[in-house]
Design a protein around this motif. Structure first.
Motif, PDB file in Angstrom:
ATOM      1  N   LEU A  28       0.813  -1.216   0.000  1.00  0.00           N
ATOM      2  CA  LEU A  28       0.000   0.000   0.000  1.00  0.00           C
ATOM      3  C   LEU A  28       0.849   1.270   0.000  1.00  0.00           C
ATOM      4  CD1 LEU A  28      -2.795  -1.020   2.552  1.00  0.00           C
ATOM      5  CD2 LEU A  28      -2.987  -0.871   0.059  1.00  0.00           C
ATOM      6  N   ALA A  29       2.068   1.187   0.556  1.00  0.00           N
ATOM      7  CA  ALA A  29       2.885   2.397   0.697  1.00  0.00           C
ATOM      8  C   ALA A  29       4.191   2.337  -0.091  1.00  0.00           C
ATOM      9  CB  ALA A  29       3.186   2.640   2.169  1.00  0.00           C
ATOM     10  N   HIS A  30       4.368   1.383  -1.003  1.00  0.00           N
ATOM     11  CA  HIS A  30       5.674   1.225  -1.648  1.00  0.00           C
ATOM     12  C   HIS A  30       6.043   2.419  -2.523  1.00  0.00           C
ATOM     13  CE1 HIS A  30       3.017  -0.118  -4.918  1.00  0.00           C
ATOM     14  NE2 HIS A  30       4.030   0.131  -5.747  1.00  0.00           N
ATOM     15  N   ARG A  31       5.064   3.146  -3.044  1.00  0.00           N
ATOM     16  CA  ARG A  31       5.378   4.294  -3.904  1.00  0.00           C
ATOM     17  C   ARG A  31       5.938   5.459  -3.092  1.00  0.00           C
ATOM     18  NH1 ARG A  31       0.401   2.515  -5.900  1.00  0.00           N
ATOM     19  NH2 ARG A  31       0.480   1.718  -8.048  1.00  0.00           N
ATOM     20  N   HIS A  32       5.702   5.459  -1.786  1.00  0.00           N
ATOM     21  CA  HIS A  32       6.135   6.580  -0.957  1.00  0.00           C
ATOM     22  C   HIS A  32       7.510   6.358  -0.335  1.00  0.00           C
ATOM     23  CE1 HIS A  32       2.067   8.088  -1.402  1.00  0.00           C
ATOM     24  NE2 HIS A  32       1.593   6.931  -0.928  1.00  0.00           N
ATOM     25  N   TYR A  33       8.105   5.213  -0.540  1.00  0.00           N
ATOM     26  CA  TYR A  33       9.432   4.972  -0.004  1.00  0.00           C
ATOM     27  C   TYR A  33      10.463   5.755  -0.792  1.00  0.00           C
ATOM     28  CZ  TYR A  33       8.079   1.185   3.135  1.00  0.00           C
ATOM     29  OH  TYR A  33       7.552   0.461   4.163  1.00  0.00           O
ATOM     30  N   ALA A  34      11.526   6.194  -0.108  1.00  0.00           N
ATOM     31  CA  ALA A  34      12.603   6.894  -0.808  1.00  0.00           C
ATOM     32  C   ALA A  34      13.354   5.942  -1.729  1.00  0.00           C
ATOM     33  CB  ALA A  34      13.551   7.530   0.215  1.00  0.00           C
ATOM     34  N   ALA A  89      10.251  12.142   6.222  1.00  0.00           N
ATOM     35  CA  ALA A  89       8.915  12.642   6.542  1.00  0.00           C
ATOM     36  C   ALA A  89       8.007  11.514   7.007  1.00  0.00           C
ATOM     37  CB  ALA A  89       8.322  13.342   5.323  1.00  0.00           C
ATOM     38  N   ARG A  90       8.082  10.376   6.338  1.00  0.00           N
ATOM     39  CA  ARG A  90       7.235   9.245   6.746  1.00  0.00           C
ATOM     40  C   ARG A  90       7.671   8.703   8.103  1.00  0.00           C
ATOM     41  NH1 ARG A  90       4.352   5.707   4.206  1.00  0.00           N
ATOM     42  NH2 ARG A  90       5.749   3.993   4.806  1.00  0.00           N
ATOM     43  N   ILE A  91       8.977   8.688   8.341  1.00  0.00           N
ATOM     44  CA  ILE A  91       9.472   8.200   9.637  1.00  0.00           C
ATOM     45  C   ILE A  91       9.008   9.115  10.753  1.00  0.00           C
ATOM     46  CG2 ILE A  91      11.552   7.771  11.007  1.00  0.00           C
ATOM     47  CD1 ILE A  91      12.944   6.874   8.444  1.00  0.00           C
ATOM     48  N   ASP A  92       9.132  10.455  10.532  1.00  0.00           N
ATOM     49  CA  ASP A  92       8.676  11.392  11.551  1.00  0.00           C
ATOM     50  C   ASP A  92       7.167  11.321  11.742  1.00  0.00           C
ATOM     51  OD1 ASP A  92      11.257  12.234  11.937  1.00  0.00           O
ATOM     52  OD2 ASP A  92      11.106  13.936  10.546  1.00  0.00           O
ATOM     53  N   GLY A  93       6.448  10.929  10.697  1.00  0.00           N
ATOM     54  CA  GLY A  93       5.002  10.819  10.799  1.00  0.00           C
ATOM     55  C   GLY A  93       4.533   9.542  11.475  1.00  0.00           C
ATOM     56  N   GLY A  94       5.455   8.680  11.866  1.00  0.00           N
ATOM     57  CA  GLY A  94       5.088   7.454  12.588  1.00  0.00           C
ATOM     58  C   GLY A  94       4.809   6.277  11.696  1.00  0.00           C
ATOM     59  N   ALA A  95       5.375   6.264  10.457  1.00  0.00           N
ATOM     60  CA  ALA A  95       5.173   5.121   9.560  1.00  0.00           C
ATOM     61  C   ALA A  95       5.786   3.864  10.163  1.00  0.00           C
ATOM     62  CB  ALA A  95       5.797   5.413   8.197  1.00  0.00           C
ATOM     63  N   ALA A  96       5.181   2.721   9.859  1.00  0.00           N
ATOM     64  CA  ALA A  96       5.657   1.441  10.402  1.00  0.00           C
ATOM     65  C   ALA A  96       6.991   1.061   9.801  1.00  0.00           C
ATOM     66  CB  ALA A  96       4.630   0.350  10.137  1.00  0.00           C
ATOM     67  N   THR A  97       7.767   0.289  10.543  1.00  0.00           N
ATOM     68  CA  THR A  97       9.027  -0.234  10.011  1.00  0.00           C
ATOM     69  C   THR A  97       8.735  -1.329   8.989  1.00  0.00           C
ATOM     70  OG1 THR A  97       9.140  -1.848  11.794  1.00  0.00           O
ATOM     71  CG2 THR A  97      10.221   0.269  12.172  1.00  0.00           C
ATOM     72  N   ARG A 134      13.931   5.692  14.634  1.00  0.00           N
ATOM     73  CA  ARG A 134      13.198   6.938  14.743  1.00  0.00           C
ATOM     74  C   ARG A 134      14.148   8.115  14.962  1.00  0.00           C
ATOM     75  NH1 ARG A 134       7.938   8.730  15.778  1.00  0.00           N
ATOM     76  NH2 ARG A 134       7.324   6.809  14.710  1.00  0.00           N
ATOM     77  N   GLY A 135      15.216   7.880  15.709  1.00  0.00           N
ATOM     78  CA  GLY A 135      16.197   8.936  15.933  1.00  0.00           C
ATOM     79  C   GLY A 135      15.935   9.761  17.165  1.00  0.00           C
ATOM     80  N   TYR A 136      14.794   9.614  17.798  1.00  0.00           N
ATOM     81  CA  TYR A 136      14.466  10.336  19.018  1.00  0.00           C
ATOM     82  C   TYR A 136      13.350   9.570  19.739  1.00  0.00           C
ATOM     83  CZ  TYR A 136      10.619  12.083  16.132  1.00  0.00           C
ATOM     84  OH  TYR A 136       9.529  12.162  15.311  1.00  0.00           O
ATOM     85  N   PHE A 137      13.072   9.986  20.962  1.00  0.00           N
ATOM     86  CA  PHE A 137      12.090   9.285  21.780  1.00  0.00           C
ATOM     87  C   PHE A 137      10.686   9.811  21.477  1.00  0.00           C
ATOM     88  CE2 PHE A 137      15.978   8.583  24.098  1.00  0.00           C
ATOM     89  CZ  PHE A 137      15.857   7.282  24.546  1.00  0.00           C
TER      90      PHE A 137
END
Length: 395
Positions: A28-34, A89-97, A134-137
């Motif tokens: 569902l999200a493969h197009r949004h990956y870098a 942006a997706r990582i900061d938005g809480g995207a799943a690993t 995530r890089g931060y808590f």
């Protein structure tokens, strides 16, 4: 069945379902990956790994430590790789690993295999990888990390407790089986060897000479054997030269045929000038093994009559066929049993009532009730259910 097996099967289903969930999220999200090709390569490798190892967690012997370490390594690789192939942006938005909740299966495998300590180590590594990705808590990351950490440790602790309970239960069952076998052998010894040794000792003392020495040796062996049968109880103390009070007559219990048999046929040989047998006019059917044990218990009761009631005592055997149970009553007109005599006999290692009668009825799921009034004789009531429903011994 081990309590672990359902957990391993549940883990197998968990890994398969969560793989499908991870593949659906990626699609569902493969197009949004870098770097979608890198993400696709990992998901393909994860799918191949699952196809090759899906049955490794179906049983504890196949789920080895090296496999669990490799499984955890693949989960950690996917979590850390997410920071490389996904966009900030997706990582900061809480995207799943990339492995998403599939990574929890690796930690659960460690918990089931090695207990809470392995679970704590695995969940700590997964927590560190998630925080590094995530890089931060972030609040949601910390929440998920604590959930995995606490649940995996709890499952590991429960598994350890279940294993300890299984070991305790297995040990108790072994002890119970050994005790029952010991009691069965003790009954056989009491009904045969001990009574023969007592007879030899008594006849030897009566004949005198070399026979008296032979009787003395037989008495010593009887004491040693009684001590062994009683499981370490103190041997009976007898004055020098006093013969044993066991019956001279050693009864032979008729062997029961295979399959259900008529209990009347097993009790009929006990009839004689001093023993009367009353039974129904129709067959009293009971399983052969139970019938043989019940007949042996009746024989032990008659042996007690011969030992303690005197030569002129009479005995009566009454067989009753009830819908749910079979009742055999053995009654005599002897002097009865003095209060405390049975307990004293058990302390001395004489297990005629405790093993030959009560022990047999207990193993059959029945009960043995002994009533005696000094000067008015003794009555032993033996009850055997047609189907064993538990053990009960009274009297």
């Amino acid at each position: 069945m081990s309590v672990e097996l359902p957990l391993w099967r549940a883990l197998t289903g968990y890994r398969i379902l969560t793989l499908g969930y991870a593949l659906a999220l990626f699609w569902l999200a493969h197009r949004h990956y870098a770097h979608p090709l890198g993400a696709a390569a990992y998901m393909a490798a994860l799918t191949v790994w699952m196809l090759l190892t899906w049955n490794r967690v179906t049983a504890p012997e196949r789920c080895t430590r090296s496999f669990l370490i490799a499984d955890l390594g693949i989960a950690l690789t996917g979590i850390l790789l997410t920071a490389v192939v996904d966009s900030p942006a997706r990582i900061d938005g809480g995207a799943a690993t990339l492995p998403t909740v599939w990574a929890g299966g690796a930690v659960l495998g460690l918990a089931i295999k090695g207990g809470w300590r392995w679970a704590a180590a695995g969940s700590t590594l997964v927590a560190a990888a998630n925080l590094a990705e995530r890089g931060y808590f972030a609040r949601d990351t910390v929440h998920n990390v604590l959930l995995v950490w606490i649940s995996s440790i709890a499952i590991g602790y429960i598994v350890e407790v279940a294993r300890a309970s299984e070991r305790t239960l297995a040990r108790a069952l072994r002890i119970e089986a050994a005790t029952r076998e010991r009691e069965r052998l003790a009954r056989d010894i009491h009904d045969s060897v001990l009574q023969v040794l007592a007879m030899v000792q008594r006849r030897g003392a009566a004949l005198g000479g070399e026979a008296a020495e032979l009787g003395r040796m037989a008495g010593e062996q009887e004491i040693a054997l009684r001590t062994l049968v009683a499981g370490g109880l103190l041997p009976p103390q007898r004055p020098a030269g006093q013969p044993a009070d066991d019956a001279e007559l050693v009864r032979t219990v008729p062997e029961a045929p295979a399959g259900p048999c008529d209990l009347r046929a097993l009790l009929a040989p006990y009839a004689g000038p001093a023993v009367s047998v009353a039974a129904p006019g129709t067959p009293v059917l009971l399983e052969a093994a139970a019938a043989a044990e019940l007949a042996a218990a009746v024989g032990a009761a008659l042996d007690n009559v011969a030992r303690h009631a005197g030569q002129d005592a009479r005995a009566w055997i009454l067989l009753e066929d009830e819908p749910d149970e079979i009742i055999v009553t053995v009654r005599d007109d002897g002097p009865g049993i003095a209060e405390g005599r049975l307990a004293a006999a058990e302390r001395e290692g004489r297990m005629g009532v405790a093993l030959s009668i009560r022990g047999r009825l207990r193993d059959l799921g029945g009960s043995a009730v002994l009533e005696s009034v000094p000067g008015q004789g003794t009555e032993v009531e033996l009850r055997v259910p047609r189907s064993s429903r538990g053990n009960g011994v009274t009297g």
